[in-house]
Write a protein that holds these residues in place. Sequence first.
Motif, PDB file in Angstrom:
ATOM      1  N   LEU A 164     -11.863   7.365  73.866  1.00 23.42           N
ATOM      2  CA  LEU A 164     -12.498   6.799  75.064  1.00 23.42           C
ATOM      3  C   LEU A 164     -11.566   5.824  75.802  1.00 23.42           C
ATOM      4  CD1 LEU A 164     -16.143   6.272  73.713  1.00 23.42           C
ATOM      5  CD2 LEU A 164     -15.432   7.880  75.484  1.00 23.42           C
ATOM      6  N   GLY A 165     -10.363   5.665  75.283  1.00 21.62           N
ATOM      7  CA  GLY A 165      -9.400   4.762  75.934  1.00 21.62           C
ATOM      8  C   GLY A 165      -9.880   3.327  75.916  1.00 21.62           C
ATOM      9  N   SER A 166     -10.617   2.960  74.858  1.00 26.34           N
ATOM     10  CA  SER A 166     -11.265   1.639  74.851  1.00 26.34           C
ATOM     11  C   SER A 166     -10.288   0.505  74.566  1.00 26.34           C
ATOM     12  CB  SER A 166     -12.388   1.626  73.820  1.00 26.34           C
ATOM     13  OG  SER A 166     -13.326   2.638  74.103  1.00 26.34           O
ATOM     14  N   TRP A 225     -23.891  14.418  67.254  1.00 30.05           N
ATOM     15  CA  TRP A 225     -22.985  15.236  66.440  1.00 30.05           C
ATOM     16  C   TRP A 225     -22.550  16.513  67.147  1.00 30.05           C
ATOM     17  CZ3 TRP A 225     -22.767  20.071  64.587  1.00 30.05           C
ATOM     18  CH2 TRP A 225     -23.930  20.840  64.614  1.00 30.05           C
ATOM     19  N   ARG A 226     -23.330  16.954  68.141  1.00 33.48           N
ATOM     20  CA  ARG A 226     -22.958  18.186  68.853  1.00 33.48           C
ATOM     21  C   ARG A 226     -22.027  17.940  70.035  1.00 33.48           C
ATOM     22  NH1 ARG A 226     -25.898  22.760  67.960  1.00 33.48           N
ATOM     23  NH2 ARG A 226     -27.528  22.524  66.406  1.00 33.48           N
ATOM     24  N   MET A 227     -21.667  16.690  70.285  1.00 26.24           N
ATOM     25  CA  MET A 227     -20.960  16.420  71.558  1.00 26.24           C
ATOM     26  C   MET A 227     -19.584  15.778  71.370  1.00 26.24           C
ATOM     27  SD  MET A 227     -23.004  13.166  73.058  1.00 26.24           S
ATOM     28  CE  MET A 227     -21.501  12.622  73.822  1.00 26.24           C
ATOM     29  N   LEU A 228     -18.918  16.102  70.271  1.00 31.98           N
ATOM     30  CA  LEU A 228     -17.553  15.601  70.112  1.00 31.98           C
ATOM     31  C   LEU A 228     -16.686  16.121  71.270  1.00 31.98           C
ATOM     32  CD1 LEU A 228     -18.634  15.052  67.227  1.00 31.98           C
ATOM     33  CD2 LEU A 228     -16.362  15.636  66.395  1.00 31.98           C
ATOM     34  N   ALA A 229     -15.764  15.301  71.691  1.00 28.11           N
ATOM     35  CA  ALA A 229     -14.826  15.687  72.761  1.00 28.11           C
ATOM     36  C   ALA A 229     -15.508  15.909  74.107  1.00 28.11           C
ATOM     37  CB  ALA A 229     -14.004  16.915  72.365  1.00 28.11           C
ATOM     38  N   ALA A 230     -16.651  15.246  74.332  1.00 28.90           N
ATOM     39  CA  ALA A 230     -17.260  15.277  75.668  1.00 28.90           C
ATOM     40  C   ALA A 230     -16.438  14.353  76.570  1.00 28.90           C
ATOM     41  CB  ALA A 230     -18.704  14.802  75.607  1.00 28.90           C
ATOM     42  N   PRO A 231     -15.961  14.876  77.705  1.00 30.80           N
ATOM     43  CA  PRO A 231     -15.093  14.023  78.520  1.00 30.80           C
ATOM     44  C   PRO A 231     -15.848  12.901  79.232  1.00 30.80           C
ATOM     45  CG  PRO A 231     -15.335  16.207  79.514  1.00 30.80           C
ATOM     46  CD  PRO A 231     -16.117  16.225  78.245  1.00 30.80           C
ATOM     47  N   GLY A 232     -15.140  11.894  79.596  1.00 28.55           N
ATOM     48  CA  GLY A 232     -15.691  10.736  80.304  1.00 28.55           C
ATOM     49  C   GLY A 232     -14.517   9.794  80.517  1.00 28.55           C
ATOM     50  N   ARG A 233     -14.445   9.171  81.665  1.00 28.53           N
ATOM     51  CA  ARG A 233     -13.302   8.305  81.958  1.00 28.53           C
ATOM     52  C   ARG A 233     -13.270   7.098  81.041  1.00 28.53           C
ATOM     53  NH1 ARG A 233     -13.379   5.318  86.546  1.00 28.53           N
ATOM     54  NH2 ARG A 233     -15.462   6.175  86.860  1.00 28.53           N
TER      55      ARG A 233
END
Length: 440
Positions: free
Chosen positions: A297-299, A80-88
Amino acid sequence: MTTVHLARTLSFRDDPAIAGPTAVVFRERGAVVVGDDGRIAFAGAASDLPEEHRAAPVIDHGRALLTPGFVDTHLHFPQWRMLAAPGRDLLEWLERFTFREEARYADRIHAEMNAEIFLDRLVENGTTSAAVYSSSHAVACDALFAAAEKRGMAIATGKTLMDRACPETLRDDPERGIAESAALIGHWHGRGRARYVVTPRFAVTSTETQLRLAGELVRDHPTVLMQTHLSESAREIETVRALFPRAASYTDVYDRFGLLGPRSLFGHAIHLDEAECARLSQTGSVVVHCPTSNCFLGSGLFDIGRLCDPDRPVRLGLATDIGGGTSWSMLATQGRAIEVARLVGAELDATRAFWLATLGNARALGLEAEIGALEPGRFADMVVIDPRATPVLAARDDLSESLEDLLFALAILGDERAVRSTWIAGRLAHEKPQQPETAR
Ligand code: GUN
Ligand code: ZN
């Protein structure tokens, strides 16, 4: 004490896309009576309020919409604390941020503190029930159940099972993971409103042994749920193919271990072939659409039209997938689902999206008899939504000519700002600070 709620009330009897307009129960001036037991004693037109309830205290929500509380069928407590954490993509996001963040939940104090904040976020968004992935630590799962019990919330959760391809601090082994899950089932499943969900994270992080034991655990406990991830992202799918070369498909990996069935929830399920859709349909498995996460996440684009093919319909859920998802709001999640449906040329109107977020999701969790509708006997888990909560919503509300128009604006523009109050088993769980009605 018995209380009468007056409002514009909206509830569902069934999926409006299948059952048609009679599935929708909308009253311009509705009454919902909540009894001492936290359950609904009457729901109908205010003018039909039975004599016996006429002297009860009244809460008048005016022109606001009173609906069943939202149900979220897939989200992660320790994210819940990591919304908008980037990752390809999914795998990079998991390795770079997610596993590190989840490792913090080995600490009971951290888990207890965060369980309260997590549930605060849900209720301020009008979400009253959810199927939640806890971390792989039994203490975190225990903390979440305990916090939900204090609030009287119907939360389904389970310790995440992972015995490979993750940091040591998150890894269990097949026997220990199952023993911890069984102990949590014994303690929590069916206690008050708690439900256990056997939670193998996905085929990448579970060995065959762990998946087999998870299947046996589900078989041995005929009322627990099962949740996992399925066919979300390109590199994930390639990895599963390499890990399970004998399986016909990603779905088949789970099928081989007895993990398909009406109590099973499969998050994402974007890239399925026809045989997989047919098998999911045949087994009554539920596929959970997580639109904000899939976009972030571009899934890929979930094709709701294809999943709902009347020749082999797959049961559906709708979810935020916090923290891969970017909004806690089941209103915003409906909006994104509508937009994604447009992108794939499928049909999803706001009325059906609202059904999905309430009765549809309750049904997906097997809790239809308890929650998801404003009907006598159901728990009074409810949300009051203000269609004029912001100047932008108010301006748009002026143009609405139908219920669909109103719901469409809420789905596309709404979020927690539109949630005026949230009620759990008839008790006020969240109230937005009072603001004057937005001027026209
Ligand atoms: N697949 C395996 N784990 C996860 C997760 O935490 N989030 C999402 N979106 N997909 C997953
Ligand atoms: Zn997820």
